[in-house]
Scaffold this active site. Structure first.
Site, short mmCIF file in Angstrom:
data_model
loop_
_atom_site.label_atom_id
_atom_site.label_comp_id
_atom_site.label_asym_id
_atom_site.label_seq_id
_atom_site.Cartn_x
_atom_site.Cartn_y
_atom_site.Cartn_z
N SER A 167 41.50 43.16 51.28
CA SER A 167 40.77 44.33 50.78
C SER A 167 41.59 45.09 49.74
CB SER A 167 40.39 45.25 51.94
OG SER A 167 41.54 45.60 52.68
N HIS A 174 61.66 43.94 40.94
CA HIS A 174 61.51 45.19 40.19
C HIS A 174 62.88 45.82 40.05
CE1 HIS A 174 60.21 49.05 38.78
NE2 HIS A 174 58.98 48.58 38.66
N ARG A 225 55.99 38.02 34.67
CA ARG A 225 54.79 38.85 34.48
C ARG A 225 55.11 40.06 33.60
NH1 ARG A 225 52.49 43.57 38.05
NH2 ARG A 225 54.71 43.86 38.37
N ARG A 269 61.41 43.12 32.58
CA ARG A 269 61.95 43.43 33.90
C ARG A 269 63.08 42.51 34.35
NH1 ARG A 269 56.56 44.86 37.35
NH2 ARG A 269 56.28 46.86 36.35
N LYS A 290 43.59 42.41 57.35
CA LYS A 290 44.38 42.25 58.58
C LYS A 290 44.88 43.54 59.21
CE LYS A 290 48.91 40.92 56.69
NZ LYS A 290 49.88 39.82 56.70
N GLU A 327 55.12 50.76 28.96
CA GLU A 327 56.01 50.14 29.96
C GLU A 327 56.81 49.03 29.32
OE1 GLU A 327 53.76 49.02 33.42
OE2 GLU A 327 53.50 51.10 34.04
N HIS A 347 59.33 42.08 44.12
CA HIS A 347 58.18 42.92 43.74
C HIS A 347 56.88 42.14 43.58
CE1 HIS A 347 56.22 46.36 42.03
NE2 HIS A 347 56.06 45.79 40.85
N GLY A 379 49.82 51.30 36.27
CA GLY A 379 48.47 51.26 35.75
C GLY A 379 48.02 49.88 35.35
C1 LIG Z 1 54.86 49.32 44.63
C2 LIG Z 1 54.02 48.49 43.72
C3 LIG Z 1 53.68 48.95 42.45
C4 LIG Z 1 52.88 48.17 41.61
N1 LIG Z 1 52.51 48.67 40.39
C5 LIG Z 1 51.66 47.95 39.62
C6 LIG Z 1 51.16 48.48 38.39
O1 LIG Z 1 51.44 49.61 38.02
N2 LIG Z 1 50.33 47.71 37.65
C7 LIG Z 1 49.95 46.45 38.02
O2 LIG Z 1 49.19 45.78 37.30
N3 LIG Z 1 50.41 45.93 39.18
C8 LIG Z 1 51.23 46.64 39.99
N4 LIG Z 1 51.67 46.12 41.17
C9 LIG Z 1 51.17 44.81 41.58
C10 LIG Z 1 49.71 44.95 42.02
O3 LIG Z 1 49.60 46.12 42.81
C11 LIG Z 1 49.26 43.75 42.85
O4 LIG Z 1 49.58 42.56 42.20
C12 LIG Z 1 47.75 43.80 43.06
O5 LIG Z 1 47.39 45.05 43.62
C13 LIG Z 1 47.31 42.68 43.97
O6 LIG Z 1 45.97 42.86 44.32
P1 LIG Z 1 45.31 41.83 45.32
O7 LIG Z 1 43.90 42.27 45.50
O8 LIG Z 1 45.56 40.46 44.85
O9 LIG Z 1 46.15 41.98 46.68
P2 LIG Z 1 46.50 43.24 47.59
O10 LIG Z 1 46.14 44.51 46.94
O11 LIG Z 1 47.90 43.09 48.05
O12 LIG Z 1 45.52 43.04 48.84
C14 LIG Z 1 45.74 41.98 49.74
C15 LIG Z 1 44.88 42.21 50.96
O13 LIG Z 1 44.87 41.05 51.80
C16 LIG Z 1 45.05 41.42 53.15
N5 LIG Z 1 45.59 40.27 53.87
C17 LIG Z 1 46.78 39.64 53.67
N6 LIG Z 1 46.90 38.61 54.54
C18 LIG Z 1 45.78 38.59 55.30
C19 LIG Z 1 45.33 37.78 56.37
N7 LIG Z 1 46.08 36.79 56.87
N8 LIG Z 1 44.11 38.04 56.93
C20 LIG Z 1 43.33 39.07 56.47
N9 LIG Z 1 43.73 39.89 55.45
C21 LIG Z 1 44.93 39.64 54.87
C22 LIG Z 1 46.00 42.61 53.05
O14 LIG Z 1 46.01 43.35 54.24
C23 LIG Z 1 45.38 43.34 51.85
O15 LIG Z 1 44.25 44.07 52.26
C24 LIG Z 1 52.46 46.88 42.03
C25 LIG Z 1 52.80 46.42 43.29
C26 LIG Z 1 53.57 47.21 44.15
C27 LIG Z 1 53.93 46.70 45.50
#
Ligand SMILES: Cc1cc2nc3c(=O)[nH]c(=O)nc-3n(C[C@H](O)[C@H](O)[C@H](O)COP(=O)(O)OP(=O)(O)OC[C@H]3O[C@@H](n4cnc5c(N)ncnc54)[C@H](O)[C@@H]3O)c2cc1C
Length: 545
Positions: free
Chosen positions: A23, A252, A394, A298, A45, A123, A359, A59
Site C-alpha cells: 500500500s 543515502h 538512481r 549520491r 503487511k 537535488e 536507502h 519529492g
Molecule cells: C526516507 C526515504 C526518503 C525518500 N525520499 C524520496 C524522494 O524524495 N523522492 C523519491 O522519488 N523517492 C524517495 N524515496 C524512495 C521512495 O519513497 C520509494 O522508492 C517509493 O516510495 C516506493 O514505493 P512503492 O509503492 O514501490 O513501495 P512502498 O512505498 O515501500 O510500499 C510497499 C508496501 O508493501 C507492503 N509490503 C511489503 N512486503 C509485504 C508483504 N510480504 N505482504 C504484504 N505487504 C507487503 C509494505 O508494508 C508497504 O505497504 C525515499 C525513501 C525513503 C525510505
C-alpha cells in the site's frame, strides 16, 4: 501446532480479479486506476501507511520549468545510471512525468506552489530545478491522499496486517504436480498470513501485483522503515521469476547520526539549498572531489563521506546550513527542522551529524515499465521492480515517479490479462539471525566492496540461510521468521550479483576492480532460480542492453 503453507490441494476460499500486495504509491495508484474496471483487493503487511512512500521527503522529478527540457531530465538520468539505463524506458518515464504529477495534484496532494506554478526544488545530479514537493513531507502527503481515495472507493477492499508469504503457482495446483512439460508456469495469487492469528490462507487472483517496495532492512543501517524486508523480491525469485541488477544498492549520504533516531533521513534537498559537508574539524571536503561539490551524484557523495570517516576514524561528518538564512531553512524544511529540534539540534545554527545508510534498491524483479514479469500472471511495480530506468544508479526523486508511471501503464497490462485469464478449476491453492544477516551485509557488502569481503559474505550467508531454512521447516511460522528468510535470500542475491560484476560502476564499487570495464558497460546481471523449489541460485544469461 506448526502453521505452514498448505502443501496438498486446498480449495481457494478467497477468489479475486486482482490482488495487489503493498500500500505504497505504486499499489494504491494502481488500485485506483483498476477499480473503475475490476474489483481489487489490496493487502498490506502492517498498517496501511507503513511504507517507504510515507517517508519520502524530497519529492518527484518532473520537467515544469521553462529553462528545463525533457532532454535535460533524460540526460541527467542517463548520467547517473552510468551506461546501464534502458534509454526507451528513461524517455517514456520523463515524458509521462508532468501529466502524472498533475494527476496526483488533482487527486488532492497539496504540492507547494509559487503563484499558479509548482514550486520546484533542486537535488543532487539534477542540472535544473525540477523537484515537485509538499514541503519536506511529500511522501506523507501522497500516502495520506491516496489512502483516503482508496478507502472511499467501493470497488477496492484494503486489508491491513496481512503478510504475503509466498506466491501461488500453477505448477503447485492440482495437488502440487509438476507443470506440464515445456509449458510456462503462472502465478494465481498468494498465500497470506494474518499477523494477529498467524493463520495462513490462499488468496487467488487472475492477476497478482507485487508493489512491496524495497529491501533496506537487509542492511544494519538504513533509511527504510521496518516493512522494507525485500519480501516481494524473495517471493518472486522463489517462484522462478527473473531478478536483475541487485548489486546496485543506493546508500543515502546523509542519514542523521543520533542514538535516539537511527533512521531519520536528512533529505538531499537540504544540500540542494546550499548545505555543506564538513569533517568533524570543520573542513569542507566535497569541492576537491567533484565539480558539483555537495550536489554530486549520491554514490560520489556517499563514498567521499565513507572515505573521510574511515581515514580520520570519525563516527560521522557534519552537514552545515548555518550560512543559509534561518527563515528560508524553516520554511523549506519544517518537518526536518522540528524533528531535529526535538533532539536538541537547531539546523539553522548547528551542524547536523550525518552518516551514509542503505536507502534504495535500483535492481529488482525484472519487469517492463508496465509491470509485466517473466512469470505470467505476476506483475511488479515501484521499488520492487527493475524496469531499466535507474541503471547502475538512481537519480534523486526519480523513484516515486517510476512507481507513478508504472501504476499508470500497469493498469492496461493487468486489464489485458483479466480479459483472457481464467483460474484453473481445481484451484489449489529469531533475533540473533536478523542481526547477523544485516551485520554481514553492512560490514562486507556495503559502499566499498572487495572480492575477499564478498566471498566471505557469501559463505556466511549460506550458513545462515541453511539455519533459517531448517527453522522454517521445523518451527511454527511467524511474521518474524518469514521476513528473516526473505532478507537472508535477498542478501544472498545482492552478494551473488556483486560477485558477478568484475568492475566498478555506479553504486557498485569494488576495490579489486576499481574502474568501469567497457565489456560490462552494457551488461545487466540477471538471476533466476533453477528449480521451482529448493536449489541453488542460478544466473540466467546476463542481458546485453
Ligand atoms: C526516507 C526515504 C526518503 C525518500 N525520499 C524520496 C524522494 O524524495 N523522492 C523519491 O522519488 N523517492 C524517495 N524515496 C524512495 C521512495 O519513497 C520509494 O522508492 C517509493 O516510495 C516506493 O514505493 P512503492 O509503492 O514501490 O513501495 P512502498 O512505498 O515501500 O510500499 C510497499 C508496501 O508493501 C507492503 N509490503 C511489503 N512486503 C509485504 C508483504 N510480504 N505482504 C504484504 N505487504 C507487503 C509494505 O508494508 C508497504 O505497504 C525515499 C525513501 C525513503 C525510505
Amino acid at each position: 501446532m506448526k502453521r505452514s503453507i498448505p502443501r496438498g490441494p486446498v480449495h481457494a476460499s478467497d477468489e479475486h480479479d486482482v490482488l495487489i500486495l503493498g500500500s505504497g504509491i505504486g499499489g494504491l495508484m494502481l488500485a485506483l486506476r483498476l477499480a473503475e474496471h475490476a474489483r481489487v483487493l489490496v493487502l498490506t503487511k502492517k498498517r496501511a501507511d507503513d511504507s517507504n512512500t510515507n517517508w519520502a521527503q524530497g519529492g518527484i522529478a518532473a520537467v515544469f520549468d521553462r529553462s528545463d527540457s525533457f532532454t535535460r531530465h533524460e540526460a541527467d538520468t542517463l548520467t547517473a545510471g552510468a551506461g546501464l539505463c534502458d534509454r526507451a524506458v528513461v524517455r517514456e518515464v520523463v515524458r509521462e512525468a508532468p501529466e502524472r504529477v498533475r494527476e496526483l495534484a488533482e487527486l488532492g496532494v497539496a504540492f507547494n506552489h509559487e503563484g499558479r506554478a509548482f514550486e520546484l526544488g533542486r537535488e543532487g545530479g539534477h542540472s535544473r530545478r525540477r523537484i515537485v514537493h509538499a514541503s519536506d513531507f511529500t511522501g506523507r502527503a501522497i500516502e495520506t491522499t491516496l489512502l483516503e481515495r482508496v478507502r472511499a472507493h467501493p470497488n477496492i477492499q484494503l486489508e491491513e496486517d496481512q503478510l504475503a508469504v509466498d506466491l501461488i503457482l500453477e505448477s503447485r495446483l492440482r495437488g502440487g504436480s509438476a507443470k506440464r512439460k515445456g509449458s510456462h508456469d503462472a502465478c494465481w495469487g498468494a498465500y497470506v498470513m494474518d499477523r494477529e492469528t498467524h493463520r495462513i490462507r490462499p488468496v487467488t487472483a487472475r492477476a497478482t501485483v507485487l508493489a512491496t517496495g524495497g529491501c533496506g532492512k537487509v542492511y544494519l543501517y538504513t533509511t527504510n522503515p521496518d516493512v522494507a524486508t525485500g519480501d516481494g523480491l524473495a517471493m518472486a525469485f522463489r517462484a522462478g521469476a527473473e531478478v536483475a541488477s541487485l548489486e546496485f544498492v543506493q546508500f543515502h549520504p546523509t542519514c542523521l547520526y543520533h542514538a535516539a533516531a537511527r533512521t531519520f533521513l536528512i533529505s538531499e534537498a537540504v544540500r540542494g539549498e546550499g548545505a555543506r559537508l564538513r569533517t568533524i574539524d570543520g573542513t569542507r571536503f566535497m569541492p576537491g572531489v567533484h565539480p558539483l561539490a555537495e550536489l554530486a551524484p549520491r554514490d560520489v557523495v556517499a563514498r567521499a563521506i565513507d572515505r573521510e570517516m574511515k581515514r580520520r576514524g570519525d563516527p560521522h561528518v557534519w552537514l552545515d546550513l548555518s550560512h543559509v538564512p534561518a527563515a528560508r531553512v524553516r520554511k523549506r524544511f519544517p518537518n526536518i527542522a522540528a524533528r531535529l529540534l526535538e533532539l536538541g539540534i537547531d539546523m539553522t545554527r548547528d551542524p547536523i551529524p550525518v552518516v551514509p545508510a542503505a536507502h534504495y534498491m535500483c535492481g529488482g524483479i525484472q519487469a517492463t515499465l508496465g509491470g509485466r514479469t517473466s512469470l505470467p500472471g505476476l506483475f511488479a511495480i515501484g521499488e520492487v521492480a527493475c524496469t531499466g530506468l535507474h541503471g547502475a544508479n538512481r537519480l534523486a526523486s526519480n523513484s516515486l515517479l517510476e512507481a507513478l508511471v508504472g501504476a499508470h501503464l500497469a493498469a492496461n497490462e493487468v486489464r489485458a490479462r483479466l480479459a483472457h485469464a481464467t483460474l484453473p478449476r481445481e484451484a489449489v491453492v529469531s533475533d540473533h539471525n536478523w542481526d547477523s544477516v544485516r551485520r554481514v551485509m553492512w560490514d562486507l557488502v556495503g559502499i566499498v566492496r572487495s572480492d575477499e569481503r564478498l566471498a566471505f559474505a557469501s559463505r556466511r550467508l549460506r550458513l545462515l540461510s541453511e539455519e533459517i531454512e531448517r527453522d522454517y521447516e521445523r518451527l511454527r511460522l511467524s511474521p518474524d521468521l518469514v521476513e528473516l528468510r526473505n532478507i537472508a535470500l535477498v542478501g544472498s542475491l545482492i552478494v551473488a550479483s556483486a560477485m558477478r560484476r568484475k568492475e566498478s560502476r555506479g553504486l557498485h564499487f569494488n576495490l579489486d576492480h576499481p574502474r568501469p570495464v567497457a565489456a560490462w558497460g552494457r551488461r545487466t546481471v540477471v538471476q533466476r532460480r533453477a528449480r521451482a523449489r529448493g536449489g541453488a541460485l542460478v544466473f540466467g544469461s546476463d542481458r546485453h542492453l
